[in-house]
Each structure stands twice: as structure tokens, then as C-alpha cells.
Design a protein around this motif. Structure first.
Motif, short mmCIF file in Angstrom:
data_model
loop_
_atom_site.label_atom_id
_atom_site.label_comp_id
_atom_site.label_asym_id
_atom_site.label_seq_id
_atom_site.Cartn_x
_atom_site.Cartn_y
_atom_site.Cartn_z
N LEU A 267 0.81 -1.22 0.00
CA LEU A 267 0.00 0.00 0.00
C LEU A 267 0.84 1.27 0.00
CD1 LEU A 267 -2.87 -0.92 2.51
CD2 LEU A 267 -2.86 -1.07 0.01
N TRP A 268 2.12 1.14 0.37
CA TRP A 268 2.97 2.34 0.41
C TRP A 268 3.56 2.69 -0.95
CZ3 TRP A 268 3.93 -2.37 2.58
CH2 TRP A 268 5.01 -3.11 2.09
N ASN A 269 3.27 1.84 -1.95
CA ASN A 269 3.77 2.08 -3.31
C ASN A 269 2.61 2.37 -4.25
OD1 ASN A 269 6.54 1.77 -2.83
ND2 ASN A 269 6.42 -0.46 -2.99
N PRO A 270 2.89 2.91 -5.45
CA PRO A 270 1.84 3.13 -6.44
C PRO A 270 1.18 1.80 -6.80
CG PRO A 270 3.85 4.30 -7.05
CD PRO A 270 4.19 3.41 -5.91
N PRO A 271 -0.08 1.76 -7.14
CA PRO A 271 -0.94 2.93 -7.38
C PRO A 271 -1.67 3.42 -6.11
CG PRO A 271 -2.11 0.97 -8.01
CD PRO A 271 -0.77 0.51 -7.53
N TYR A 272 -1.44 2.78 -4.97
CA TYR A 272 -2.20 3.15 -3.76
C TYR A 272 -1.62 4.39 -3.09
CZ TYR A 272 -3.48 -1.64 -4.71
OH TYR A 272 -3.89 -2.78 -5.35
N THR A 273 -0.32 4.57 -3.21
CA THR A 273 0.32 5.79 -2.70
C THR A 273 1.17 6.34 -3.83
OG1 THR A 273 0.39 4.94 -0.44
CG2 THR A 273 1.87 6.76 -0.97
N GLN B 98 -6.28 11.79 -5.39
CA GLN B 98 -7.49 11.23 -5.99
C GLN B 98 -7.24 9.85 -6.58
OE1 GLN B 98 -8.78 14.21 -8.78
NE2 GLN B 98 -9.71 15.51 -7.20
N GLN B 99 -6.12 9.70 -7.29
CA GLN B 99 -5.80 8.39 -7.88
C GLN B 99 -5.60 7.33 -6.80
OE1 GLN B 99 -2.38 9.12 -10.31
NE2 GLN B 99 -3.56 10.03 -12.01
N GLY B 100 -4.88 7.69 -5.74
CA GLY B 100 -4.66 6.74 -4.65
C GLY B 100 -5.95 6.36 -3.96
N GLN B 101 -6.84 7.33 -3.73
CA GLN B 101 -8.12 7.05 -3.07
C GLN B 101 -9.00 6.14 -3.92
OE1 GLN B 101 -9.77 10.91 -2.30
NE2 GLN B 101 -8.34 11.37 -0.61
N GLN B 102 -8.95 6.31 -5.23
CA GLN B 102 -9.75 5.47 -6.12
C GLN B 102 -9.31 4.00 -6.03
OE1 GLN B 102 -9.78 6.74 -10.20
NE2 GLN B 102 -10.87 4.90 -10.93
N HIS B 103 -8.00 3.78 -6.04
CA HIS B 103 -7.50 2.40 -5.95
C HIS B 103 -7.78 1.80 -4.57
CE1 HIS B 103 -5.52 2.14 -9.84
NE2 HIS B 103 -5.03 3.36 -9.66
N MET B 104 -7.69 2.62 -3.53
CA MET B 104 -8.01 2.14 -2.19
C MET B 104 -9.49 1.76 -2.09
SD MET B 104 -5.30 2.10 -0.19
CE MET B 104 -5.92 2.25 1.48
N GLN B 105 -10.35 2.55 -2.74
CA GLN B 105 -11.79 2.27 -2.75
C GLN B 105 -12.07 0.94 -3.43
OE1 GLN B 105 -14.12 4.07 -1.36
NE2 GLN B 105 -16.04 3.34 -2.25
N SER C 100 -5.73 3.07 7.40
CA SER C 100 -4.88 3.08 8.59
C SER C 100 -3.60 2.29 8.33
CB SER C 100 -5.64 2.49 9.78
OG SER C 100 -4.80 2.38 10.91
N ILE C 101 -3.74 1.13 7.67
CA ILE C 101 -2.56 0.31 7.35
C ILE C 101 -1.65 1.06 6.39
CG2 ILE C 101 -1.80 -1.82 6.23
CD1 ILE C 101 -4.40 -3.11 7.23
N ARG C 102 -2.26 1.71 5.38
CA ARG C 102 -1.45 2.45 4.41
C ARG C 102 -0.70 3.60 5.08
NH1 ARG C 102 -0.89 6.78 1.57
NH2 ARG C 102 -2.49 7.82 2.81
N ALA C 103 -1.38 4.33 5.95
CA ALA C 103 -0.75 5.46 6.63
C ALA C 103 0.41 5.00 7.51
CB ALA C 103 -1.80 6.20 7.47
N GLN C 104 0.20 3.87 8.18
CA GLN C 104 1.28 3.33 9.02
C GLN C 104 2.48 2.94 8.16
OE1 GLN C 104 -0.13 0.14 11.61
NE2 GLN C 104 -2.13 1.10 11.68
N ALA C 105 2.20 2.32 7.02
CA ALA C 105 3.28 1.87 6.14
C ALA C 105 4.06 3.06 5.58
CB ALA C 105 2.72 1.02 5.01
N VAL C 106 3.32 4.10 5.16
CA VAL C 106 3.98 5.30 4.63
C VAL C 106 4.84 5.94 5.71
CG1 VAL C 106 3.59 7.63 3.75
CG2 VAL C 106 2.23 5.72 2.87
N LYS C 107 4.28 6.03 6.93
CA LYS C 107 5.03 6.62 8.04
C LYS C 107 6.28 5.80 8.35
CE LYS C 107 4.47 8.47 12.70
NZ LYS C 107 4.85 9.83 12.28
N ARG C 108 6.12 4.46 8.27
CA ARG C 108 7.26 3.60 8.53
C ARG C 108 8.34 3.80 7.47
NH1 ARG C 108 7.68 -1.02 11.68
NH2 ARG C 108 9.39 -2.41 11.15
N GLY C 109 7.90 3.93 6.20
CA GLY C 109 8.86 4.16 5.13
C GLY C 109 9.60 5.47 5.29
N ARG C 110 8.85 6.50 5.65
CA ARG C 110 9.49 7.79 5.87
C ARG C 110 10.44 7.71 7.06
NH1 ARG C 110 4.02 11.47 5.30
NH2 ARG C 110 3.88 11.44 3.02
N GLY C 111 10.02 6.95 8.08
CA GLY C 111 10.88 6.78 9.24
C GLY C 111 12.18 6.09 8.88
#
Length: 604
Positions: free
Chosen positions: A21-27, A40-47, A70-81
Motif C-alpha cells: 500500500l505504500w507504493n503506487p498505485p495506492y500511494t 485522488q488516484q490513490g483514493q480510487q484504488h483504495m476504494q 490506517s494500514i497504508r498510513a502506518q506503512a507510509v510513516k514507517r517508510g518515511r521513518g
């Protein structure tokens, strides 16, 4: 808990389909930069993902979508971390705060810090940022040392650190009262350790009426022969465990956990053979995880799961695969089954949080079967209590006899008789000991020397007498050697160094004529020895002391006596107190688990 269950299931599905989820197309890269089109593109794929998973999980699409985000946000935060850590060495830690310190229970709390700083610096930051006072940091069931660096204690980037409050930070009372309570709670662990340390150094050679001591016994009450080092560690471990259990009964789970973790550290100092032969270590692991549950800290899944596995393995070794060893020792297995009930219940809870509903249901079915057999029958309890038995005796007796009223009464009576016989043996043992001490005192030895010699001779009067005679002869020989060993040249050497003649002669006498040791002794005492050391020792037999590796405990200070009395108050008077569970808390958790596992599936 339902949120954790859903996220665990979704993570399993994502892992099976190798979706990141931390990679395209979800993020999208643009989404990370806050651009409208990328969002918008990420939200569409998540939907689309939520629409696909919702029917599989039989849950509302909105609930599944929220969990995926929530899982995607955690993963993105972890990647940034991870990127931040690589570039700046600043790590991101997840903090498991106390319930009342969380602004929003569903929002995770993070802290960014370097790992080469002391744990105390992190404690100060957490306390300031979250309004907490007197806290400890727990990593994988171990208390972080305030003075040591984080990286030296196994803290890594993305580590989950539990924040444990050890005093009440709310200003509900006057400041002086709160400060007193804070100090009291901070000193609790230290006082407990010191009290049981004193008890662990007592070898039972003194009068137990004036100098209490602890003895490690088997399930039949027979003393166990344990090496001194292991015995001390075991007494400290069991002492911390008893204190922790006492605090659990008072619902002070945060303070209880501090003591239980100290007990765990002491148990680890004991040999593996000893730990595998007693169930105390297994019960401790259960109690630690039970505190995790009470503090809603089951996010420590890895530590909780490993502790439950250790508990189960230990029970199997102690009791046997089919509890045959337990049956041979105690004649029944009913009372110990409450431990397995709690074990299976906690395993069911962890399985549910991990998203394994089928495993959780299987374990819960075992729990319900045990609960139906072990829960107290109020009518039978009342009948037994009318016969003069206590509530504890009635409850344990019914479990031992699997609910048979007549068998329960027989069992309780037998247990009473066994305990009375044990007390009689102890009283007879004490009478025999006092008679032997009196006999040795008539021969001119002091009560203290006679008692210690008798202890080292395992109660044999002849051997004790031989020990006392040998000690007297050794003392006399030592005195003769030291009196003749302090030559004028040796005294002159010490006088040349600036010491007084009386002190120099006494130091040489005490060190057997060793100038170097005498010099060190004088330096340690600033050149002035106490009157007791300056007085030449008496050579009478009544002053001789048997040699012993153990320090004498006869001259306990009032403070030591107070500490010992304090810790002894927390030791349960009944040896099966740890088995006497009313199952009220277990009943509440069973109902909660059934509610979670039998939720009606929503139409999507």
C-alpha cells in the motif's frame, strides 16, 4: 480489539496478494507530496480494494476502507521513518501509553529520537509531552535502564515501547499526599528486593521466632537442597512474584507488572533444570501477560506470545504430557486446571488480535469446556461451608473432586490432616533442635555458636560438637600466630607510615602479620581502629564461631526487621493461593471474546 483483528486479517490478505500500500498505485509520489491529483488516484484504488475485500470479510465497506487507510498510513510513516533514520540516525518509536493518557485510543503515538541517548532522556520527554510522572519504559518485557543508552538495550528503529506509570499523576489529593504516594511507589520495588535479599541470606540457623527465614520446599512440604546462589535468586524471584500477585489482587496492575518483571529477571538466574521442575516460572509468565491484558498493552504481541509458549512448555515438563506427574504427586489435576483455563483464554485473545478467528474459536471452545467444569457451584459451596470449611477450601475441594460433594469433603479433610502433620513435624523438629542447643550450651558454648554449628551439621549433635571444637582450636592457633607474628620490624614499618602504635599492632594482629593487609586496613579506617578491634580477642570456647560462607543474620537492624515483616505480609498464607481463582475476571473476558467472535456479519 476488533480494529486490531480486522487490520491483522487485511494484512494477511495483502501479503497473500503481494500488495504494497505504500507504493503506487495506492500511494502515488504526488500523494506523498500533497498534490491533489495523486491523492485522488490513490483514493480510487483504495476504494476498489475495499470493495473487493469487504464481501470476503463480511464487513461494511466503510469499515474495511478505514482499516486499509490506517494500514497504508502506518506503512507510509514507517517508510518515511526508515528514510529519516538512514539520513539522520533519528529513529521512530511507537509508544504504548497508559489508557488515560491517550487522547484518542485509535490513534497511535510515536516519538522520534536518536538511539545513542540515554533512556532517561526519553523518559523526560515522554513525561513532559504527555503529562506523565514517574514512568518506566518496557521493551519486550524488560525494563529499560535509565542510565544506559537505548541502542545498548536493544531499542531499534520502529521498536514498540510500553510506557508504564508507577505512580498516580492526577492531582486528586493534596500535593504533600501525592508526593508521599509517589515516593512510596518508587521505593516499593527496592524495599521488596532488600527485604527478600535479607531473607535469602538467612540459613535458618537462628531461632525462627526472632529471625524468620524462608525455606524452599516441594509440593509435599519437604525442604529442597538447592545451591546457595540459585537459592538466593529463587527466593528473590518468588518474593517479587508474591508481591506482584498481591498488587494484582488490588487491581494495581501497573505496579504489579514492575514487580513481576523483576521476578522474571531473578528466575533467569536460576538453572534451566530447576525452572523445568517447578511450575512457579510458568505461573509468572501467565501473570505478566494477564497484566498486559489488564493494561490493554497486548500490542506487545511478540513478547506476550513467547511468554505464553514458555508457560505451556513449562507446564508440560512439570505436569507431564497427560498431567501424569501431577496426578502421581497430588492425586488429582482439578485444581491446576484453572491455570490451563487462563492459558488457553489468553492464547485465544492473542489469536483474535492476530486475525486468526478460527484458531481463537478453537481455543475459546476449550476454555468454555474447562470453565463449565471449574466455575464454583454456589449450592455445593454453601453445603461445604456449612460443614465448617472455608470458601477457599470449598472451591479448591470441588475442583479437585470434579464437583463431587462427598469426595470434596474427604479431600479437604485429608488436606487439613496433611497440613497438621506437617506442622507437628516442624514443631518436633524445633523441639529437637532446642534440646540439642541446650546440650551444647551446657558444654560451655554460646547459644549462637551452638545454633550455627548444629545447622551446618544438619542437626547432628556429635558433628556440631566436633565443628565447635575445631573452630576453638583454629581460633586459638590464629591468636597464637598473630600474637607472635607482629615483629618489631613490622610495627616500625607502619609507624614510619604515620600510624599510631596501638593501631599498628592491632592491624597486624588482625591480619596475621601481613604488613600490606594491615596497611590497607588502617587506610580503610582512616588510621583509627574501633575499640572492639583494638581489644585482643578472647580465647574461650564460648566465643568461638563455626566457619561459614553465609553472613550472620543474628544482628539484624530494626530497619531490616521492618523490611522483612513488610515483605512477609505479602506472602500468601495458603500454599495453593495461586490456584484459588474465582474466575470472575475470566468470565468477563470469555463473554467479551464471544461477543467479538460471534458478531453478526454486516450486509455490504
Amino acid at each position: 480489539m476488533a480494529e486490531q483483528n480486522l487490520e491483522a486479517k487485511l494484512k494477511n490478505l495483502l501479503k497473500q496478494e503481494k500488495i504494497q500500500l505504500w507504493n503506487p498505485p495506492y500511494t502515488e509520489q504526488g500523494q506523498q507530496q500533497g498534490q491533489q491529483q495523486g491523492q485522488q488516484q490513490g483514493q480510487q484504488h483504495m476504494q476498489e480494494l475495499a470493495e473487493r475485500y469487504a464481501p470476503l470479510l463480511r464487513l461494511p465497506m466503510s469499515e474495511v476502507g478505514g482499516a486499509l487507510e490506517s494500514i497504508r498510513a502506518q506503512a507510509v510513516k514507517r517508510g518515511r521513518g526508515n528514510q529519516t533514520f538512514r539520513e539522520t540516525s533519528v529513529a521512530t518509536l511507537e509508544l504504548l501509553l497508559p489508557r488515560d493518557a491517550k487522547k484518542d485510543p485509535k490513534v497511535r503515538t510515536y516519538l522520534e529520537t536518536r538511539l545513542d541517548v540515554s533512556a532517561q532522556q526519553v523518559v523526560d520527554r515522554v513525561a513532559e509531552e504527555h503529562g506523565l510522572r514517574s514512568i518506566k519504559l518496557i521493551l519486550s518485557g524488560r525494563t529499560l535502564s535509565a542510565e544506559r543508552r537505548l541502542d545498548e538495550q536493544g531499542v531499534k528503529n520502529h521498536s514498540k515501547v510500553m510506557v508504564l506509570r508507577v505512580s498516580d499523576g492526577e492531582l486528586k489529593q493534596q500535593l504533600t499526599e501525592e508526593e508521599e504516594e509517589r515516593r512510596s511507589q518508587e521505593e516499593s520495588v527496592q524495599r521488596t528486593q532488600k527485604g527478600f535479599q535479607i531473607l535469602s541470606e538467612r540459613d535458618g540457623s537462628e531461632d525462627p521466632d526472632t529471625t524468620p527465614f524462608l525455606e524452599i520446599a516441594d509440593q509435599k512440604g519437604n525442604p529442597l537442597k538447592i545451591p546457595p546462589t540459585e537459592k538466593k535468586a529463587l527466593i528473590l524471584a518468588m518474593g517479587f512474584h508474591e508481591k506482584g500477585r498481591a498488587l494484582m489482587k488490588r487491581k494495581q496492575h501497573d505496579n504489579a507488572l514492575c514487580h513481576l518483571l523483576q521476578a522474571d529477571q531473578q528466575f533467569r538466574k536460576c538453572g534451566s533444570a530447576l525452572l523445568s521442575s517447578v511450575d512457579n516460572y510458568a505461573v509468572l509468565q501467565l501473570d505478566i501477560v494477564w497484566c498486559y491484558r489488564a493494561l490493554e498493552a497486548l500490542s506487545c504481541l511478540e513478547d506476550g506470545r513467547s511468554r505464553l509458549q514458555r508457560a505451556e512448555d513449562c507446564f508440560l515438563r512439570c505436569y507431564g504430557e497427560q498431567q501424569e506427574r501431577l496426578l502421581m504427586i497430588k492425586g488429582n489435576t482439578g485444581r491446576e486446571e484453572v491455570l490451563f483455563l487462563r492459558l488457553y483464554l489468553l492464547q485465544s485473545l492473542l489469536s483474535y488480535i492476530e486475525g486468526s478467528d478460527s484458531e481463537a474459536r478453537l481455543q475459546l471452545s476449550r476454555v468454555e469446556s474447562l470453565y463449565a467444569r471449574l466455575r464454583p457451584d454456589s449450592e455445593k459451596m454453601a453445603q461445604l461451608m456449612e460443614l465448617g470449611f472455608s470458601e477457599r477450601e470449598a472451591r479448591l475441594g470441588l475442583r479437585a473432586s470434579r464437583g463431587d460433594l462427598q469426595e470434596a469433603a474427604i479431600h479437604i479433610s485429608t488436606r487439613r490432616q496433611e497440613r497438621e502433620e506437617l506442622k507437628q513435624r516442624e514443631r518436633q523438629k524445633r523441639r529437637t533442635r532446642m534440646e540439642a542447643i541446650s546440650a551444647l550450651m551446657e558444654l560451655g558454648f554460646s547459644q549462637r555458636d551452638a545454633a550455627r554449628a548444629l545447622h551446618h551439621a544438619d542437626g547432628n549433635v556429635d558433628r556440631a560438637y566436633a565443628i565447635l571444637l575445631d573452630s576453638s582450636q583454629d581460633a586459638q592457633a590464629t591468636n597464637n600466630n598473630t600474637e607472635g607474628g607482629a615483629s618489631p620490624e613490622m610495627v616500625e614499618q607502619l609507624l614510619y607510615l604515620g600510624f599510631e602504635r596501638d593501631s599498628a599492632e592491632a592491624a597486624l594482629r588482625l591480619t596475621g602479620g601481613d604488613v600490606q593487609s594491615a596497611t590497607q586496613l588502617l587506610l580503610d579506617n582512616q588510621g583509627v581502629l574501633s575499640p572492639e578491634l583494638l581489644t585482643p580477642p578472647s580465647t574461650s570456647s564460648s566465643s568461638s564461631t563455626p566457619s561459614s560462607e553465609e553472613p550472620s543474620s543474628a544482628s539484624s537492624s530494626p530497619e531490616d526487621s521492618e523490611l522483612v515483616s513488610e515483605v512477609l505480609e505479602d506472602i500468601a498464607p495458603h500454599e495453593e493461593d495461586y490456584l484459588d481463582l474465582t474466575l470472575e475476571e475470566e468470565s468477563e473476558l470469555i463473554s467479551a471474546m464471544k461477543a467479538y467472535l460471534h458478531r453478526e456479519p454486516a450486509h455490504t
